[in-house]
Design a protein around this motif. Structure first.
Motif, PDB file in Angstrom:
ATOM      1  N   GLY A   4     -16.888   2.963 -15.054  1.00  0.00           N
ATOM      2  CA  GLY A   4     -16.819   3.671 -16.330  1.00  0.00           C
ATOM      3  C   GLY A   4     -16.289   5.076 -16.123  1.00  0.00           C
ATOM      4  O   GLY A   4     -16.430   5.650 -15.036  1.00  0.00           O
ATOM      5  N   THR A   5     -15.718   5.650 -17.151  1.00  0.00           N
ATOM      6  CA  THR A   5     -15.150   6.987 -17.057  1.00  0.00           C
ATOM      7  C   THR A   5     -16.241   8.047 -17.121  1.00  0.00           C
ATOM      8  O   THR A   5     -17.365   7.792 -17.577  1.00  0.00           O
ATOM      9  N   SER A   6     -15.882   9.252 -16.694  1.00  0.00           N
ATOM     10  CA  SER A   6     -16.817  10.373 -16.781  1.00  0.00           C
ATOM     11  C   SER A   6     -17.239  10.617 -18.219  1.00  0.00           C
ATOM     12  O   SER A   6     -18.416  10.882 -18.502  1.00  0.00           O
ATOM     13  N   GLN A   7     -16.279  10.517 -19.135  1.00  0.00           N
ATOM     14  CA  GLN A   7     -16.587  10.758 -20.547  1.00  0.00           C
ATOM     15  C   GLN A   7     -17.553   9.702 -21.083  1.00  0.00           C
ATOM     16  O   GLN A   7     -18.477  10.010 -21.843  1.00  0.00           O
ATOM     17  N   ALA A   8     -17.348   8.444 -20.682  1.00  0.00           N
ATOM     18  CA  ALA A   8     -18.228   7.377 -21.162  1.00  0.00           C
ATOM     19  C   ALA A   8     -19.661   7.595 -20.701  1.00  0.00           C
ATOM     20  O   ALA A   8     -20.618   7.409 -21.470  1.00  0.00           O
ATOM     21  N   TRP A   9     -19.840   8.024 -19.449  1.00  0.00           N
ATOM     22  CA  TRP A   9     -21.191   8.258 -18.948  1.00  0.00           C
ATOM     23  C   TRP A   9     -21.805   9.512 -19.567  1.00  0.00           C
ATOM     24  O   TRP A   9     -23.013   9.561 -19.822  1.00  0.00           O
ATOM     25  N   SER A  10     -20.984  10.517 -19.836  1.00  0.00           N
ATOM     26  CA  SER A  10     -21.482  11.701 -20.525  1.00  0.00           C
ATOM     27  C   SER A  10     -21.949  11.344 -21.930  1.00  0.00           C
ATOM     28  O   SER A  10     -23.002  11.805 -22.396  1.00  0.00           O
ATOM     29  N   ASP A  11     -21.176  10.510 -22.609  1.00  0.00           N
ATOM     30  CA  ASP A  11     -21.560  10.053 -23.949  1.00  0.00           C
ATOM     31  C   ASP A  11     -22.851   9.238 -23.902  1.00  0.00           C
ATOM     32  O   ASP A  11     -23.672   9.294 -24.826  1.00  0.00           O
ATOM     33  N   PHE A  12     -23.026   8.476 -22.832  1.00  0.00           N
ATOM     34  CA  PHE A  12     -24.256   7.694 -22.655  1.00  0.00           C
ATOM     35  C   PHE A  12     -25.461   8.629 -22.604  1.00  0.00           C
ATOM     36  O   PHE A  12     -26.469   8.432 -23.294  1.00  0.00           O
ATOM     37  N   GLY A  13     -25.368   9.657 -21.769  1.00  0.00           N
ATOM     38  CA  GLY A  13     -26.471  10.605 -21.678  1.00  0.00           C
ATOM     39  C   GLY A  13     -26.764  11.280 -23.002  1.00  0.00           C
ATOM     40  O   GLY A  13     -27.931  11.441 -23.387  1.00  0.00           O
ATOM     41  N   ALA A  14     -25.703  11.687 -23.713  1.00  0.00           N
ATOM     42  CA  ALA A  14     -25.897  12.326 -25.014  1.00  0.00           C
ATOM     43  C   ALA A  14     -26.537  11.367 -26.007  1.00  0.00           C
ATOM     44  O   ALA A  14     -27.390  11.767 -26.813  1.00  0.00           O
ATOM     45  N   GLY A  15     -26.143  10.091 -25.946  1.00  0.00           N
ATOM     46  CA  GLY A  15     -26.737   9.104 -26.847  1.00  0.00           C
ATOM     47  C   GLY A  15     -28.216   8.903 -26.588  1.00  0.00           C
ATOM     48  O   GLY A  15     -29.007   8.752 -27.525  1.00  0.00           O
TER      49      GLY A  15
END
Length: 318
Positions: free
Chosen positions: A127-138
């Motif tokens: 997964g991309t860095s952005q996808a994992w960052s979005d996961f944490g924010a979610g």
């Protein structure tokens, strides 16, 4: 209390991708009639998939092209599947569109077999860095949303499970007392029943409530077992997904602590969480207390080196 994080041995990795083993013959499949009646299509195949060491996990392939995920076990395991289904429903009700939680389609006995049926999730690798960052924010938004307007009490309306071990709940007004009694205390009693008397365990239980109560966290809905095997990014669209929960209302930091154990989530996950909802000071020290719960549970379930790791962590905490 120590500030450095210890390294923990990882449990077996599980996935939800189809395995290479032979499927179940549909003509002799106990689920075939149920699938036809409830899902309104014939069952074409039932293929084994990775899903952990407790239940059997399957991909159900229907004649109309749809796929579903199913867990099966003996009838005595039904309470575990029911607890999982209840946890998934609670998490799904607290999420928004950018975090996927599969809603149970069925949980009960089918031809004497305990069955949980869920939507099929096609998981991505990496997964991309952005996808994992979005996961944490979610996850941060789920925690914040679930705490809003709720009474200041910790626990859950009924007991559930952490692996195959009981997870005792009920309600407590104080987080420190809840975590000492219903989490660490239960695990230490299970250890004692196995003949394992962990040095310093009683002292830790006595010291812990006041220290955690001073933290005074919001009672968030937590996943409760958030290691990397119980969450993933989906292939298309690349949304984050949560599954296999052990939910209750507790300090949101228990999820962040578990997410760092056993190899942990990518750093971008934690950066995304922190940008959405920063953790208060002292979280590194509290993390070790929350780690101890899962180390004790793994020791009670699997034995081996987990006992040594749990004892070392108690020594460090004291």
């Amino acid at each position: 209390m120590p500030a450095s994080a210890p390294t923990f041995a990882a449990p077996p990795v599980k996935s939800r991708h189809a395995g290479s083993g032979d499927g179940v013959a549909v003509a002799h499949d106990s689920l075939a009639a149920w699938v036809q009646q409830v899902l309104q299509a014939p069952l074409l195949a039932r293929q084994p998939v990775g899903g952990g060491c407790i239940h059997h996990a399957w991909q159900l392939q229907l004649a109309d092209g749809r796929r579903f995920f199913a867990k099966t076990n003996g009838a005595a395991a039904l309470p575990m599947l029911q607890a999982e289904a209840a946890g998934l429903k609670a998490l799904a009700a607290a999420t928004d569109a950018d975090l996927v939680v599969p809603r149970p389609l069925h949980c009960g006995l089918v031809e004497g077999e305990a069955v949980l049926v869920l939507p099929w999730l096609t998981l991505a690798h990496g997964g991309t860095s952005q996808a994992w960052s979005d996961f944490g924010a979610g996850l941060a938004r789920l925690h914040r949303r679930s705490a809003a307007g709720q009474p200041q009490r910790f626990g859950w309306s009924h007991d559930n499970f952490i692996g195959t071990n009981p997870q005792r709940n009920g309600w407590q007004d104080r987080w420190g007392r809840f975590f000492a009694e219903r989490r660490l205390g239960v695990q230490l009693k299970l250890a004692a029943a196995k003949g394992k008397q962990l040095r310093g365990g009683k002292q830790l239980l006595a010291d812990l409530p006041g220290w955690l109560d001073a933290h005074d966290p919001d009672p968030c809905l937590v996943h409760g077992d958030l290691w990397s095997g119980n969450a993933a990014l989906l292939q298309d669209p690349p949304l984050p997904a949560l599954f296999d929960p052990a939910v209750y209302r507790g300090d949101r930091e228990v999820d962040l602590a578990m997410a760092r154990m056993f190899g942990g989530f990518p750093a971008d996950f934690f950066l995304g969480y922190g940008r959405e909802w920063q953790l208060p000071a002292g979280d590194v020290r509290r993390r070790h207390v929350y780690d101890l719960y899962h180390l004790l549970n793994h020791a009670n379930l699997f034995g081996g080196g987990y006992w040594r790791q749990a004892q070392e962590l108690i020594d460090r905490l004291l």
